[in-house]
Design a protein around this motif. Sequence first.
Motif, PDB file in Angstrom:
ATOM      1  N   ASP A   1       0.780  -1.001  -0.039  1.00 45.36           N
ATOM      2  CA  ASP A   1       0.095   0.137  -0.080  1.00 45.36           C
ATOM      3  C   ASP A   1       0.936   1.023  -0.004  1.00 45.36           C
ATOM      4  O   ASP A   1       1.841   1.375   0.904  1.00 45.36           O
ATOM      5  CB  ASP A   1      -1.067   0.083   1.329  1.00 45.36           C
ATOM      6  CG  ASP A   1      -1.685   1.226   1.353  1.00 45.36           C
ATOM      7  OD1 ASP A   1      -2.706   1.083   0.218  1.00 45.36           O
ATOM      8  OD2 ASP A   1      -1.902   2.267   2.074  1.00 45.36           O
ATOM      9  N   LYS A   2       0.758   1.952  -0.966  1.00 49.00           N
ATOM     10  CA  LYS A   2       1.502   3.499  -0.996  1.00 49.00           C
ATOM     11  C   LYS A   2       1.148   4.519  -0.007  1.00 49.00           C
ATOM     12  O   LYS A   2       2.007   5.377   0.297  1.00 49.00           O
ATOM     13  CB  LYS A   2       1.247   4.025  -2.503  1.00 49.00           C
ATOM     14  CG  LYS A   2       1.706   2.993  -3.639  1.00 49.00           C
ATOM     15  CD  LYS A   2       1.787   3.831  -4.794  1.00 49.00           C
ATOM     16  CE  LYS A   2       2.358   2.779  -6.026  1.00 49.00           C
ATOM     17  NZ  LYS A   2       2.121   3.566  -7.272  1.00 49.00           N
ATOM     18  N   GLU A   3       0.230   4.420   0.863  1.00 46.39           N
ATOM     19  CA  GLU A   3      -0.378   5.385   1.557  1.00 46.39           C
ATOM     20  C   GLU A   3       0.148   4.986   3.068  1.00 46.39           C
ATOM     21  O   GLU A   3       0.664   5.608   3.893  1.00 46.39           O
ATOM     22  CB  GLU A   3      -1.756   5.654   1.592  1.00 46.39           C
ATOM     23  CG  GLU A   3      -2.171   6.519   0.353  1.00 46.39           C
ATOM     24  CD  GLU A   3      -3.625   6.861   0.459  1.00 46.39           C
ATOM     25  OE1 GLU A   3      -4.398   6.796   1.576  1.00 46.39           O
ATOM     26  OE2 GLU A   3      -4.173   7.350  -0.641  1.00 46.39           O
ATOM     27  N   ASN A   4      -0.054   3.830   3.273  1.00 41.20           N
ATOM     28  CA  ASN A   4       0.116   3.428   4.806  1.00 41.20           C
ATOM     29  C   ASN A   4       1.184   2.373   4.830  1.00 41.20           C
ATOM     30  O   ASN A   4       1.881   1.864   5.803  1.00 41.20           O
ATOM     31  CB  ASN A   4      -1.130   2.582   5.488  1.00 41.20           C
ATOM     32  CG  ASN A   4      -2.457   3.523   5.362  1.00 41.20           C
ATOM     33  OD1 ASN A   4      -2.503   4.645   5.877  1.00 41.20           O
ATOM     34  ND2 ASN A   4      -3.444   3.326   4.501  1.00 41.20           N
ATOM     35  N   GLY A   5       1.497   1.645   3.814  1.00 37.82           N
ATOM     36  CA  GLY A   5       2.410   0.439   3.708  1.00 37.82           C
ATOM     37  C   GLY A   5       3.880   1.247   2.929  1.00 37.82           C
ATOM     38  O   GLY A   5       4.312   2.309   3.351  1.00 37.82           O
ATOM     39  N   ILE A   6       4.561   0.260   2.300  1.00 41.19           N
ATOM     40  CA  ILE A   6       5.810   0.716   1.873  1.00 41.19           C
ATOM     41  C   ILE A   6       5.971   0.744   0.415  1.00 41.19           C
ATOM     42  O   ILE A   6       7.036   0.788  -0.444  1.00 41.19           O
ATOM     43  CB  ILE A   6       6.955  -0.109   2.467  1.00 41.19           C
ATOM     44  CG1 ILE A   6       6.473  -1.912   2.122  1.00 41.19           C
ATOM     45  CG2 ILE A   6       7.072  -0.277   3.932  1.00 41.19           C
ATOM     46  CD1 ILE A   6       6.748  -2.481   0.741  1.00 41.19           C
TER      47      ILE A   6
END
Length: 430
Positions: free
Chosen positions: A91-96
Amino acid sequence: MPSLRHLEALAVRVLLGASCAVALACVSMAGASAQTTTSKADAATIKRGEYLARAGDCVACHTLPAGKEFGGGRPMDTPFGTLFSPNISSDKENGIGKWTAAEFYTMMHTGKSRDGALLYPAMPFGSYTKVTRADSDAIHAYLLSTTPVHQPNRPHELRFPFNQRQLLLGWRALFFKEGEYEPDPKQSAEWNRGAYLVEGLGHCSMCHTAINKLGGNVSSKAFEGGLIPLQNWYAPSLTSNKEAGLGDWSIQDIVGLLHAGISDRGAVYGPMAEVVYNSLQYLTEEDVRAMSVYLKALPQRSGDTSEPPSPAVTEARNNLVPLGKKVYDAECAVCHAAQGQGKPPHFPPLANNQSIEMNSAVNPIRMVLNGGYAPGTFKNPKPYGMPPFAQSLSDVEVAAVVTYIRTAWGNHGAPVTVKEVNELRSAPLY
């Protein structure tokens, strides 16, 4: 391993190219060939990254029970407060998802996040610093291929002053040495592979080395075993000490325990069962054997040796043993046999069992109280279990039977007190 395994960011894309330009037909054929080669290389890299992520047991800390894989949010209680593992999905917002391979490697290698923030050592960067750039990139590629989990990261809940990250500079100066693993030319390739896995991705020292009041491993007692803080499980010695380690274990027995969760010498329970279930059972036989060869070769140290019993200890043992034998004969002998020889591999022996005799009686007390199962693995898909006796036996009876098995059949453990049993009744299972 449970053991604390905590990665805090990743992202990589492996791009392989090919070029050819002579005639139009050649360009077309070369382009098709390049696409095929790139696809295969990417798939192979991702597959290798998945294997290495298994070796690092990333899922254990970064996935909530019954939660989405790598979504983070798993609480880790420490003496300084509660840490929450981050989202390491794609995930680009919450992950990596926005991390580059270089940023991920820097995090693994230096223990610093993408923005330069110092990571708390629940993330075992002290071990992961030994991981090679190629392996780091492969793990990164795999995690970028996973399903994105749209779950925000939960802030840590640490008490002052432990919530001041700059204080980690002092901790790092004392306990962190940056640098990739350097093979020992005096040792075999198998030994070096085992050392790389044990000291690096496996981060075995996180649990099997005593932790001091500052939360750092005591290097002089590396792999000698220690109590896992707040989990109330004891990680035994892995050195070649015959009294408390792997000194008289065969390589095959060690391989069996790590790969299947059971061997003729014993079975894994508690946090280590989770390590075998999530991680070690997925490794190749060759890698597990390499780890076993390295562990078997660890130098003998003082370890967890017992002092001669004092008169008071002898009296306590003599008072508890008759009741303990009565409980054992009624509840335990059917599986572990009358003389504690067990029925390997499913019912481990209790006689001449170092995990029973260690100075710390935490593990045998917890097994009698809570029971448990060895992990279900490819090599042991239907494990036998140990029933819990917390509801049927009193604190006195548990203390008596644990004292009995720690001192019968030539075992040299110390008696267990009723107070020790009572304190562990309410301990969390993991």
